[in-house]
Scaffold this active site. Structure first.
Site, PDB file in Angstrom:
ATOM      1  N   GLU A  90     -13.276 -14.134  -5.159  1.00 23.82           N
ATOM      2  CA  GLU A  90     -12.034 -13.662  -5.828  1.00 23.82           C
ATOM      3  C   GLU A  90     -11.039 -14.027  -5.039  1.00 23.82           C
ATOM      4  OE1 GLU A  90     -14.511 -11.699  -4.667  1.00 23.82           O
ATOM      5  OE2 GLU A  90     -14.108  -9.581  -4.079  1.00 23.82           O
ATOM      6  N   GLU A 108       2.280   1.737  -3.370  1.00 22.49           N
ATOM      7  CA  GLU A 108       0.845   2.267  -4.333  1.00 22.49           C
ATOM      8  C   GLU A 108       0.724   3.708  -4.127  1.00 22.49           C
ATOM      9  OE1 GLU A 108      -2.574   0.336  -3.332  1.00 22.49           O
ATOM     10  OE2 GLU A 108      -3.566   0.759  -5.237  1.00 22.49           O
ATOM     11  N   CYS A 160     -10.064  -2.094  15.136  1.00 25.91           N
ATOM     12  CA  CYS A 160     -10.299  -3.335  15.306  1.00 25.91           C
ATOM     13  C   CYS A 160     -10.134  -3.513  16.965  1.00 25.91           C
ATOM     14  CB  CYS A 160      -9.054  -4.084  14.765  1.00 25.91           C
ATOM     15  SG  CYS A 160      -9.097  -3.987  13.010  1.00 25.91           S
ATOM     16  N   GLU A 214       0.860  -1.300  -0.112  1.00 25.59           N
ATOM     17  CA  GLU A 214       0.073  -0.019  -0.008  1.00 25.59           C
ATOM     18  C   GLU A 214       0.991   1.367   0.056  1.00 25.59           C
ATOM     19  OE1 GLU A 214      -3.229  -0.508   2.396  1.00 25.59           O
ATOM     20  OE2 GLU A 214      -3.474   1.550   3.083  1.00 25.59           O
ATOM     21  N   SER A 251      -6.956   2.075  -2.029  1.00 26.08           N
ATOM     22  CA  SER A 251      -5.668   1.009  -2.289  1.00 26.08           C
ATOM     23  C   SER A 251      -6.273  -0.303  -2.774  1.00 26.08           C
ATOM     24  CB  SER A 251      -4.928   1.158  -1.183  1.00 26.08           C
ATOM     25  OG  SER A 251      -4.114   0.047  -1.210  1.00 26.08           O
ATOM     26  N   CYS A 298      -7.821  -2.040   4.389  1.00 25.18           N
ATOM     27  CA  CYS A 298      -7.588  -3.119   5.205  1.00 25.18           C
ATOM     28  C   CYS A 298      -8.730  -3.686   5.863  1.00 25.18           C
ATOM     29  CB  CYS A 298      -6.237  -3.254   6.159  1.00 25.18           C
ATOM     30  SG  CYS A 298      -6.327  -1.558   6.779  1.00 25.18           S
ATOM     31  N   LYS A 357     -14.742 -10.079   8.464  1.00 31.97           N
ATOM     32  CA  LYS A 357     -13.509 -11.063   7.935  1.00 31.97           C
ATOM     33  C   LYS A 357     -14.004 -12.240   7.607  1.00 31.97           C
ATOM     34  CE  LYS A 357      -9.835  -8.339   8.616  1.00 31.97           C
ATOM     35  NZ  LYS A 357      -9.691  -7.778   9.891  1.00 31.97           N
ATOM     36  N   GLU A 402     -15.602 -11.659   4.338  1.00 31.60           N
ATOM     37  CA  GLU A 402     -14.288 -11.515   3.375  1.00 31.60           C
ATOM     38  C   GLU A 402     -13.736 -12.796   2.835  1.00 31.60           C
ATOM     39  OE1 GLU A 402     -10.642  -9.785   4.851  1.00 31.60           O
ATOM     40  OE2 GLU A 402     -10.454  -8.517   3.246  1.00 31.60           O
TER      41      GLU A 402
END
Ligand code: SF4
Ligand code: SF4
Ligand code: SF4
Ligand code: FES
Ligand code: FES
Lengths: 160, 592
Positions: free
Chosen positions: B379, B289, B516, B286, B332, B312, B371, B374
């Site tokens: 993908e 980038e 978190c 990141e 990102s 994230c 999560k 996710e």
């Protein structure tokens, strides 16, 4: 908006936008907007609620919450012959509930529902101002007074 | 400050005008029971619908009992909190609530941490009058990838509605129906899956009962461990080590990193690794980038996609996919640390230990419910084999440890396994709001200026304020940073980006209030925000204690690039560590 598939005809969408615009797309006017929309469509299906939520930029859950909170909103289309039974005090004390039960039994539906063939729907009302005729039943625009449970079959026959 | 004098339970006290009876009593150490009310002090989160009436008290001169949580004290008021009349009323209220509540405590996931169960116990309820005749309201159980909804257990405190609407501004759920059949859920009572839910889990974090809980994967994990054909690899997120101890009666803010590793080894995981390793990797990807975009931006490129947004947090990713699909090229493309870890474990590490990825099971321990969803995104799988097989919450892990009869508090400490267990202080602070961007700033500064940092603590990026900003001097270039935690706060910054008015170069967003450490999978805070603050402090302490505090100095990260990935943002890195986003906003289709 939620991610179910929403399909509407352009003219219906236009109508919804027109109603929302006439209230300046003000979320605080939601109840009035729903009233006007129900007047137009006869009921408030999911698609219509989605379109209103989208236009007012509020969540569909919020719109649905209001629709289910007030008994005068309905999500099912009215039957061809909407039946309303007055549950006002005068009608109630003169046995409106028994009349209502008879309609429920004959049509095999509950208040707020429509028969599967789309012919009849059932709703209850507050005093319709004809207490002298209690108990009062409305079918479409026609008024029936002093209705007894036994009359229910006869009334329904008229619409066969 | 205008103050007034009141008397509670025969004790005189002076309080600020406008104070509720509940707050005044709490200040005096008098514990008035509450159910629907909840407040998280430093986060400006409060739920007070005044609905449950468990908190009623007697105010002299008033005919009716008053709910303490919403009644303000009048000057000279004489209040009594536990008279026989009050106790009687509370029991009646409780009996009424319980008359429409299943008695499932035996197998309820909330048993032991349920506020309703505690209250029934505290008020000494032994039977529920009228139970035989009264029908109970029933709803269909709804299981989504992250969350289970069992509305039979809903007591209509409306905390979840407040979190989802006022704090997160998601509006996935709301109150519907009235009276007996009232409950909270998505529109048309459809499943959560078809709503704009982000799976942030903040509704679960505040639900006082078992109506909202996480999907439990501990059974699947156990099966994988028992299967001799599987190599089971576990990764644990930064925020877990700062909270897990609470489940075993340890003081909030106790760091249990070493005990956590020992417990995971005793549970039978083959390799105990650290998501922090992948957090360091995230910074490499990141950060690179970001610097590329920044260079373009400074060269006047209008399409440079500055500000960059962090990516994230999967709750946040879900949020912008549903609400800001037109901005989907701005965040990102770096995957979350959980997914980076999975992708590296099932390629680089599987090669190293010479096994097929299909024989490896990757488990993640997360403070997070998003999560779970996710890890199931299509993908993030290769030929149907997911990079992360199971994601379990801090709470699930605690249960798992208890089941195994592990004496957690007295466990010796051990170290993570190598190579995917090595991490830096920069990775640890990912658990706190502001931490990801602080870690990125540390590395980006060095890479951008070519100079050494003379300080590592960027305290201006820390804190609990919902939206924060800071300008960092990048050797003469003022780098503007924005930070938001809680999705309602993120919305504020996003609206600016959308309108082209954002002055920031980089923005960090975390879906959960506090980041978190306050995730939807953490031990329940029961409305005590000091717990979140203690966890945040523990995270910064762990950072300070780490010998290496810059992501790009992690020797195993350097090795990973040398042996396997090449450069940050290389083609291979892109393939394994980056992703793309989808437009998930519902559209109205015009019928022809
Ligand atoms: S998980 Fe988050 S977005 Fe989904 S319903 Fe709960 S609070 Fe709302
Ligand atoms: S689901 Fe839980 S948090 Fe939401 S209203 Fe019901 S009991 Fe309260
Ligand atoms: S803030 Fe952390 S715990 Fe909350 S949804 Fe995002 S990643 Fe998960
Ligand atoms: S009560 Fe029925 S008409 Fe008045
Ligand atoms: S806690 Fe006061 S009304 Fe529920």
């Amino acid at each position: 908006m939620s991610s179910i598939k929403i399909e509407l005809r352009q003219e219906d969408l236009n109508k919804i936008h027109e109603i929302c615009d006439s209230f300046n797309n003000e979320p605080l006017e939601l109840i009035n907007i729903l009233h006007r929309t129900q007047e137009h469509f006869g009921y408030l299906p999911a698609e219509v609620q989605e379109a209103i939520a989208d236009k007012l930029n509020i969540s569909t859950a919020q719109v649905y919450g209001v629709v289910t909170f007030y008994s005068f909103f309905t999500m099912t289309p009215k039957g061809k012959h909407p039946i309303s039974i007055c549950m006002g005090t005068a009608c109630y004390v003169r046995g409106a509930e028994k009349v209502l039960d008879e309609f429920k039994k004959e049509l095999a539906i509950q208040v707020g529902q429509t028969t599967p063939d789309g012919k009849f729907s059932l709703s209850s009302l507050r005093c319709v101002g004809a207490c002298g005729l209690a108990p009062v039943v409305l079918v479409g625009n026609k008024t029936y007074g002093r209705v007894a449970p036994d009359d229910v079959k006869v009334i329904l026959k008229e619409y066969e | 400050m205008e103050t007034i004098k009141i008397t509670i339970d025969n004790k005189q006290v002076e309080v600020e005008k406008g104070t509720t009876i509940l707050d005044a009593a709490r200040k005096m150490g008098i514990d008035i029971p509450t159910l629907c009310h909840m407040r998280l002090d430093d986060l400006n989160i409060e739920n007070k619908p005044g609905g449950c009436r468990i908190c009623v008290v007697e105010v002299q001169g008033r005919k009716n009992l008053s709910p303490a949580c919403i009644t303000k004290c009048d000057n000279g008021a004489v209040i009594r909190t536990h008279t026989p009349r009050v106790m009687n009323a509370r029991r009646t209220v409780m009996e009424f609530i319980l008359s429409d509540h299943p008695k499932d405590c035996l197998i309820c996931p909330k048993s032991g941490t349920c506020d309703l169960q505690d209250m029934a116990h505290r008020l000494g309820i032994r039977e529920i009058p009228g139970q035989e005749i009264a029908a109970m309201s029933t709803y269909r159980k709804d299981t989504s990838p992250s969350i289970i909804r069992e509305l039979d257990k809903c007591i209509m405190c409306r905390r979840c509605e407040m979190m989802c609407n006022d704090i997160q501004t998601v509006g996935a759920i709301g109150a519907f129906n009235r009276g007996f059949m009232a409950a909270v859920g998505p529109a048309y009572e459809q499943n959560l899956e078809y709503s704009p839910c982000t799976y942030c889990g903040q509704c679960v974090a505040v639900c006082p009962t078992g109506a909202l809980t996480e999907v439990d994967h501990t059974r699947d994990v156990l099966r994988a461990i028992v299967d001799p054909a599987k190599t089971v690899v576990v990764q644990t997120a930064p925020a877990v080590r700062a909270a897990l101890g609470e489940e075993f009666g340890m003081k909030p803010g106790t760091l249990v990193t070493g005990k956590l590793v020992t417990a995971l080894k005793e549970l039978g995981f083959d390799y105990v690794f650290d998501t922090d390793f992948a957090a360091d990797l995230t910074i490499m990807e990141e950060g690179t980038e970001f610097l590329n975009r920044l260079k373009k931006f400074l060269n006047g490129d209008k399409n440079a996609n500055i500000p960059i947004l962090t990516s994230c947090c999967p709750g946040w990713v879900n949020f912008f996919e549903h609400n800001y699909p037109d901005l989907k090229d701005v965040p990102s493309t770096a995957k979350s640390p959980q997914q980076m870890f999975g992708a590296i474990a099932k390629s680089y590490f599987a090669e190293k230990i010479n096994i097929n990825r299909k024989d490896m099971v990757v488990v993640s321990i997360m403070p997070c419910l998003a999560k779970k969803y996710e890890s199931q995104r299509p993908e993030f799988a290769v030929d149907g084999n997911p990079d992360v097989d199971y994601s379990i919450s801090t709470r699930e892990l605690a249960n798992f440890i208890r089941q195994a009869n592990i004496d957690f508090v007295n466990l010796p400490e051990s170290d993570f396994d190598r190579p995917l267990g090595e991490s830096t202080g920069a990775a640890v602070i990912f658990g706190n709001t502001g931490g990801v961007i602080e870690a990125a700033v540390r590395t980006a500064y060095v890479l951008y200026t070519g100079k050494k940092l003379n300080r590592l603590d960027f305290t201006e990026l820390r804190g609990m304020e919902g939206v924060r900003q800071a300008t960092i001097d990048f050797d003469g270039f003022p780098l503007n940073i924005g930070i938001a935690h809680g999705l309602g706060n993120a919305r504020k910054l996003l609206d600016e980006v959308k309108a082209g008015r954002s002055k920031f170069h980089a923005i960090e967003v975390m879906a959960c209030p506090g980041g978190c450490i306050g995730g939807g999978g953490q031990p329940l805070h029961h409305g005590d925000s000091s717990i979140l603050k203690a966890r945040a402090a523990a995270i910064y302490e762990e950072d300070r204690n780490k010998p290496i505090r810059l992501s790009h100095e992690n020797p195993y990260i350097i090795q990973l690039y040398n042996e396997f990935l090449g450069e940050p943002n290389s083609e291979k890195a892109h393939h394994l560590l980056h992703t793309h986003y989808f437009d998930k906003k519902a559209k109205i289709i015009v019928k022809q």
